[in-house]
Design a protein around this motif. Structure first.
Motif, PDB file in Angstrom:
ATOM      1  N   THR A 137       0.795  -1.152   0.084  1.00  0.00           N
ATOM      2  CA  THR A 137       0.199  -0.032   0.049  1.00  0.00           C
ATOM      3  C   THR A 137       0.970   1.211   0.065  1.00  0.00           C
ATOM      4  OG1 THR A 137      -1.706  -1.251   1.362  1.00  0.00           O
ATOM      5  CG2 THR A 137      -1.836   1.283   1.240  1.00  0.00           C
ATOM      6  N   GLY A 138       0.638   2.076  -0.985  1.00  0.00           N
ATOM      7  CA  GLY A 138       1.681   3.191  -1.176  1.00  0.00           C
ATOM      8  C   GLY A 138       3.054   3.151  -1.190  1.00  0.00           C
ATOM      9  N   ILE A 139       3.487   2.247  -1.749  1.00  0.00           N
ATOM     10  CA  ILE A 139       4.852   1.984  -1.529  1.00  0.00           C
ATOM     11  C   ILE A 139       5.732   2.995  -2.290  1.00  0.00           C
ATOM     12  CG2 ILE A 139       6.826   0.228  -1.827  1.00  0.00           C
ATOM     13  CD1 ILE A 139       5.055  -0.391   0.342  1.00  0.00           C
ATOM     14  N   GLN A 140       6.702   3.733  -1.683  1.00  0.00           N
ATOM     15  CA  GLN A 140       7.647   4.536  -2.331  1.00  0.00           C
ATOM     16  C   GLN A 140       9.063   3.903  -1.576  1.00  0.00           C
ATOM     17  OE1 GLN A 140       7.129   8.796  -1.836  1.00  0.00           O
ATOM     18  NE2 GLN A 140       5.024   8.474  -1.244  1.00  0.00           N
ATOM     19  N   ALA A 141       9.811   3.760  -2.886  1.00  0.00           N
ATOM     20  CA  ALA A 141      11.424   3.464  -2.556  1.00  0.00           C
ATOM     21  C   ALA A 141      12.261   3.952  -3.767  1.00  0.00           C
ATOM     22  CB  ALA A 141      11.205   1.743  -2.583  1.00  0.00           C
ATOM     23  N   GLY A 142      13.591   3.772  -3.430  1.00  0.00           N
ATOM     24  CA  GLY A 142      14.542   4.310  -4.306  1.00  0.00           C
ATOM     25  C   GLY A 142      16.067   4.049  -3.774  1.00  0.00           C
TER      26      GLY A 142
ATOM     27  N   VAL B  71      12.399   5.667  -7.027  1.00  0.00           N
ATOM     28  CA  VAL B  71      12.032   4.880  -8.402  1.00  0.00           C
ATOM     29  C   VAL B  71      10.689   4.422  -8.193  1.00  0.00           C
ATOM     30  CG1 VAL B  71      12.292   2.475  -9.436  1.00  0.00           C
ATOM     31  CG2 VAL B  71      14.244   3.816  -8.496  1.00  0.00           C
ATOM     32  N   LEU B  72      10.024   3.881  -6.873  1.00  0.00           N
ATOM     33  CA  LEU B  72       8.550   3.797  -6.873  1.00  0.00           C
ATOM     34  C   LEU B  72       7.825   5.022  -6.322  1.00  0.00           C
ATOM     35  CD1 LEU B  72       8.844   0.172  -5.517  1.00  0.00           C
ATOM     36  CD2 LEU B  72       8.821   0.792  -7.742  1.00  0.00           C
ATOM     37  N   PHE B  73       6.825   5.085  -6.741  1.00  0.00           N
ATOM     38  CA  PHE B  73       5.850   6.476  -6.219  1.00  0.00           C
ATOM     39  C   PHE B  73       4.336   5.930  -6.114  1.00  0.00           C
ATOM     40  CE2 PHE B  73       9.361   7.862  -9.235  1.00  0.00           C
ATOM     41  CZ  PHE B  73       9.771   8.972  -8.821  1.00  0.00           C
ATOM     42  N   GLY B  74       4.434   5.211  -4.752  1.00  0.00           N
ATOM     43  CA  GLY B  74       2.997   4.899  -4.531  1.00  0.00           C
ATOM     44  C   GLY B  74       2.319   3.728  -5.028  1.00  0.00           C
ATOM     45  N   ILE B  75       3.087   2.441  -4.963  1.00  0.00           N
ATOM     46  CA  ILE B  75       2.688   1.205  -5.563  1.00  0.00           C
ATOM     47  C   ILE B  75       1.515   0.668  -4.582  1.00  0.00           C
ATOM     48  CG2 ILE B  75       3.389  -1.270  -6.198  1.00  0.00           C
ATOM     49  CD1 ILE B  75       4.544   0.916  -8.209  1.00  0.00           C
ATOM     50  N   ASP B  76       0.559   0.178  -5.325  1.00  0.00           N
ATOM     51  CA  ASP B  76      -0.446  -0.588  -4.710  1.00  0.00           C
ATOM     52  C   ASP B  76      -0.660  -1.779  -5.232  1.00  0.00           C
ATOM     53  OD1 ASP B  76      -1.177   1.275  -2.686  1.00  0.00           O
ATOM     54  OD2 ASP B  76      -2.611   2.353  -3.929  1.00  0.00           O
ATOM     55  N   LEU B  77      -0.452  -3.023  -4.677  1.00  0.00           N
ATOM     56  CA  LEU B  77      -0.537  -4.415  -5.235  1.00  0.00           C
ATOM     57  C   LEU B  77      -1.199  -5.208  -4.037  1.00  0.00           C
ATOM     58  CD1 LEU B  77       0.401  -6.285  -7.247  1.00  0.00           C
ATOM     59  CD2 LEU B  77       2.633  -6.285  -5.714  1.00  0.00           C
ATOM     60  N   ALA B  78      -1.760  -6.361  -4.536  1.00  0.00           N
ATOM     61  CA  ALA B  78      -2.510  -7.319  -3.592  1.00  0.00           C
ATOM     62  C   ALA B  78      -2.572  -8.506  -4.188  1.00  0.00           C
ATOM     63  CB  ALA B  78      -4.046  -6.820  -3.054  1.00  0.00           C
ATOM     64  N   ILE B  79      -2.124  -9.741  -3.470  1.00  0.00           N
ATOM     65  CA  ILE B  79      -2.182 -10.855  -4.158  1.00  0.00           C
ATOM     66  C   ILE B  79      -2.973 -11.711  -3.249  1.00  0.00           C
ATOM     67  CG2 ILE B  79      -0.932 -13.054  -4.893  1.00  0.00           C
ATOM     68  CD1 ILE B  79       1.333 -10.905  -5.377  1.00  0.00           C
TER      69      ILE B  79
ATOM     70  N   ALA C 160      14.986  -6.685   0.674  1.00  0.00           N
ATOM     71  CA  ALA C 160      16.338  -6.218   0.319  1.00  0.00           C
ATOM     72  C   ALA C 160      16.492  -4.910   0.066  1.00  0.00           C
ATOM     73  CB  ALA C 160      16.763  -6.884  -1.192  1.00  0.00           C
ATOM     74  N   LEU C 161      15.346  -3.950   0.009  1.00  0.00           N
ATOM     75  CA  LEU C 161      15.479  -2.490   0.089  1.00  0.00           C
ATOM     76  C   LEU C 161      14.112  -2.111   0.721  1.00  0.00           C
ATOM     77  CD1 LEU C 161      16.473   0.114  -1.330  1.00  0.00           C
ATOM     78  CD2 LEU C 161      14.590  -0.351  -3.015  1.00  0.00           C
ATOM     79  N   ALA C 162      14.613  -1.171   1.851  1.00  0.00           N
ATOM     80  CA  ALA C 162      13.520  -0.775   2.665  1.00  0.00           C
ATOM     81  C   ALA C 162      12.621   0.353   2.170  1.00  0.00           C
ATOM     82  CB  ALA C 162      14.343   0.030   3.911  1.00  0.00           C
ATOM     83  N   PRO C 163      11.284   0.280   2.205  1.00  0.00           N
ATOM     84  CA  PRO C 163      10.389   1.246   1.577  1.00  0.00           C
ATOM     85  C   PRO C 163      10.696   2.650   2.391  1.00  0.00           C
ATOM     86  CG  PRO C 163       9.178  -0.085   2.949  1.00  0.00           C
ATOM     87  CD  PRO C 163      10.462  -0.673   2.915  1.00  0.00           C
ATOM     88  N   GLN C 164      10.725   3.744   1.652  1.00  0.00           N
ATOM     89  CA  GLN C 164      10.512   5.074   2.109  1.00  0.00           C
ATOM     90  C   GLN C 164       9.319   5.389   2.654  1.00  0.00           C
ATOM     91  OE1 GLN C 164      11.938   7.035  -1.400  1.00  0.00           O
ATOM     92  NE2 GLN C 164      14.217   6.246  -0.931  1.00  0.00           N
ATOM     93  N   ALA C 165       8.128   4.850   2.256  1.00  0.00           N
ATOM     94  CA  ALA C 165       6.958   5.147   2.628  1.00  0.00           C
ATOM     95  C   ALA C 165       6.141   3.945   2.170  1.00  0.00           C
ATOM     96  CB  ALA C 165       6.191   6.450   2.134  1.00  0.00           C
ATOM     97  N   GLY C 166       4.815   3.965   3.102  1.00  0.00           N
ATOM     98  CA  GLY C 166       3.732   2.680   2.549  1.00  0.00           C
ATOM     99  C   GLY C 166       4.166   1.711   3.742  1.00  0.00           C
ATOM    100  N   HIS C 167       2.878   0.727   3.362  1.00  0.00           N
ATOM    101  CA  HIS C 167       3.289  -0.580   4.004  1.00  0.00           C
ATOM    102  C   HIS C 167       3.124  -1.694   3.264  1.00  0.00           C
ATOM    103  CE1 HIS C 167       1.597   2.581   6.634  1.00  0.00           C
ATOM    104  NE2 HIS C 167       2.467   2.030   7.683  1.00  0.00           N
TER     105      HIS C 167
END
Length: 237
Positions: free
Chosen positions: A9-14, A20-28, A54-61
């Protein structure tokens, strides 16, 4: 409908100052096969890295079976039941095929019908033939089979494949597709990154397309198959 197993939910990372990531929402959901699609450099591998720790998100859960993964070490996340077949296979050159499959054996899904050595060999007869060969003595296709078998030996609840058939000969790609169909039919939850969309629409339940670090489309295989404009615009097909 089955329960959500993984949710982002709302994943930001780089990497450093480069986002690189600007608010990824994904559910499986459990027993789903989901693909992560997009052109090169759109954030697919970065998304996978945040999921496995392997990479800590800067925001989101990120939650797996309801448990928050943010801040957890990759080994702890793996023990929860997430296994990855990494891009480049990363087989150990000094371990035999059988040692690869035994060294990581676990039962992280808690089910009786587990991925034993014999069951993995039944899916990949070539690995049984090469059981005494070292990792660096295998072809690219055999290494990919071994990487999948190694992940299955942990009996994961979620199996992730990054560039599942990259660099493989067409006949070997077909072997991998047949394997993934077998896993799907066995109820394995799978998240797969690959570029062969025409094969993925026959394999997966749902698809998520990324562009510039954002989700630009989500839908079923039937919806993706019917809209070839998406293929051209976002996938370069």
């Amino acid at each position: 409908m089955s329960e959500v197993l993984l949710s982002c939910t709302g994943i930001q990372a780089g990497y450093g100052a480069s986002q690189v990531l600007f608010g990824i929402d994904l559910a499986i959901r459990e027993k789903e096969v989901v693909t992560l699609l997009g052109r090169n450099g759109m954030g697919k591998s970065t998304t996978l890295k945040t999921i496995i720790g392997a990479l800590a998100p800067q925001a989101g859960h990120i939650r797996f079976d309801g448990k928050l993964l943010n801040g957890m070490r990759p080994d702890a996340i793996a023990r929860l039941g997430i296994a990855i077949v990494p891009e480049g296979r990363q087989c150990f050159p000094n371990l035999t095929v059988e040692e690869h499959l035994l060294a990581f054996a676990a039962n992280r899904n808690g089910q009786a019908d587990s991925w034993t050595l014999d069951r993995i060999y039944a899916v990949f007869p070539r690995l049984k033939e090469r059981a005494r060969n070292l990792g660096n003595q295998l072809s690219g296709g055999e290494q990919q089979m071994l990487a999948i078998g190694r992940a299955l030996s942990t009996n994961p609840r979620l199996l992730i494949l990054d560039e599942a058939t990259e660099g493989l000969a067409p006949v070997i790609r077909e072997d991998i597709w047949r394997c993934l169909a077998t896993l799907r039919d066995a109820g394995q939850t799978i998240l797969v990154v690959d570029k062969y969309v025409h094969r993925l629409v026959g394999l997966a339940d749902r698809h998520v397309i990324l562009a510039r670090g954002q989700v630009v489309w989500q839908g079923t295989s039937a919806q993706l198959d019917a809209d070839r404009g998406l293929w051209h615009t976002h996938l370069g097909v």
